[in-house]
Design an enzyme around this catalytic site. Sequence first.
Site, short mmCIF file in Angstrom:
data_model
loop_
_atom_site.label_atom_id
_atom_site.label_comp_id
_atom_site.label_asym_id
_atom_site.label_seq_id
_atom_site.Cartn_x
_atom_site.Cartn_y
_atom_site.Cartn_z
N LYS A 196 31.73 -3.95 -1.95
CA LYS A 196 31.84 -4.01 -0.58
C LYS A 196 30.66 -3.02 -0.13
CE LYS A 196 34.11 -2.07 3.25
NZ LYS A 196 35.44 -1.29 3.86
N ARG A 206 34.59 -1.80 13.69
CA ARG A 206 34.74 -0.36 14.14
C ARG A 206 35.08 -0.21 15.43
NH1 ARG A 206 30.11 1.96 10.03
NH2 ARG A 206 31.02 0.95 8.32
N LYS A 249 32.06 -8.28 0.05
CA LYS A 249 32.20 -8.10 1.40
C LYS A 249 30.82 -7.58 1.83
CE LYS A 249 34.59 -5.52 4.87
NZ LYS A 249 35.56 -4.43 5.12
#
Length: 323
Positions: A196, A206, A249
Amino acid sequence: MNLPIRPRRNRKSAALRNLVRETELTAGHLIYPIFIHAGKDDQPIVSMPGCTRWSLDGLVKEAGEAHTLGIPAVVLFPAIADQLKTCDCEEAWNPDGLVPSAIKALKAAYPSLMVITDIALDPYNADGHDGLVADDGRILNDETVVALRKQALCHAKAGADVVAPSDMMDGRIAAIRESLDMEGFTEVSILSYAAKYASAYYGPFRGALDSAPRSGDKKTYQMDPANAREAEREAKLDEAEGADILMVKPATPYLDIIHRLRQITSLPIAAYHVSGEYLMIKSAAASGWIDERKIVLETLTGIRRAGADMILTYYANDAAGWL
Ligand code: PBG
């Protein structure tokens, strides 16, 4: 021309193109990330047009649609009320919290739909970080792992099929596996966010959860976008620690990482087509500059071709409908 070898022959009709196609993309390859909150209303998410923060009732309806379309799994992302965010993140393992309630509602409505949960502290953390923060601002690894064990166990007890640690602390896969097994949850899988990256592509997410770090960034735990060998190191460790599936990711800027991990592991690989990747397509399509449907299907096919067995995408329901 005297050309005995003509690759175009294999593209001459739709029927032949179907026969020679190397990569398949179906609803069965998709996982749908869904945002939830404790309210009764379903709120459109400003930072992610087309996405919604669902109430529990809305979640059950939306997941039902995914299920009907043939999508095998959903991942839950909770927006937690500000007054429940603390520095020790205890809400993350509250058995009566939002995520356990959502798991129970989903498993009651659709026993065969797999429910995956995100394991990380950021939605619950007054500091917005995935880990516990020391007074001097450092992210505390081992103390965080203790908290993640409790969070994973709490989700398993509520009925989660898969827990997905996205925090990037060292040693958390082995620790979570041990906690799950000790309590008899040997059948709960671990989908590890193995590689990640510290990515600007998470910005819209977010915004959706109001979970941006209050100070600093995530670079001491998420990976440097410049590194590929390090992804192999992370993947090997997570495999050795007992991960069942490895995730990369974001997806499209990291197709080489998906491909590299495909070469070094026999575990299934997941890729997360994240919020920023979603938003770039959404906004270009909203301006009429691109064909949304074609771009989405080509993008998801590319991620599969790179070596991903499954793709987490906010386009899951749309794509499943188009397919
Ligand atoms: C947090 C988490 C993030 C995403 C999934 N889990 C954000 C982050 O690490 O800051 C991002 C997903 C997206 O951008 O779609 N543990």
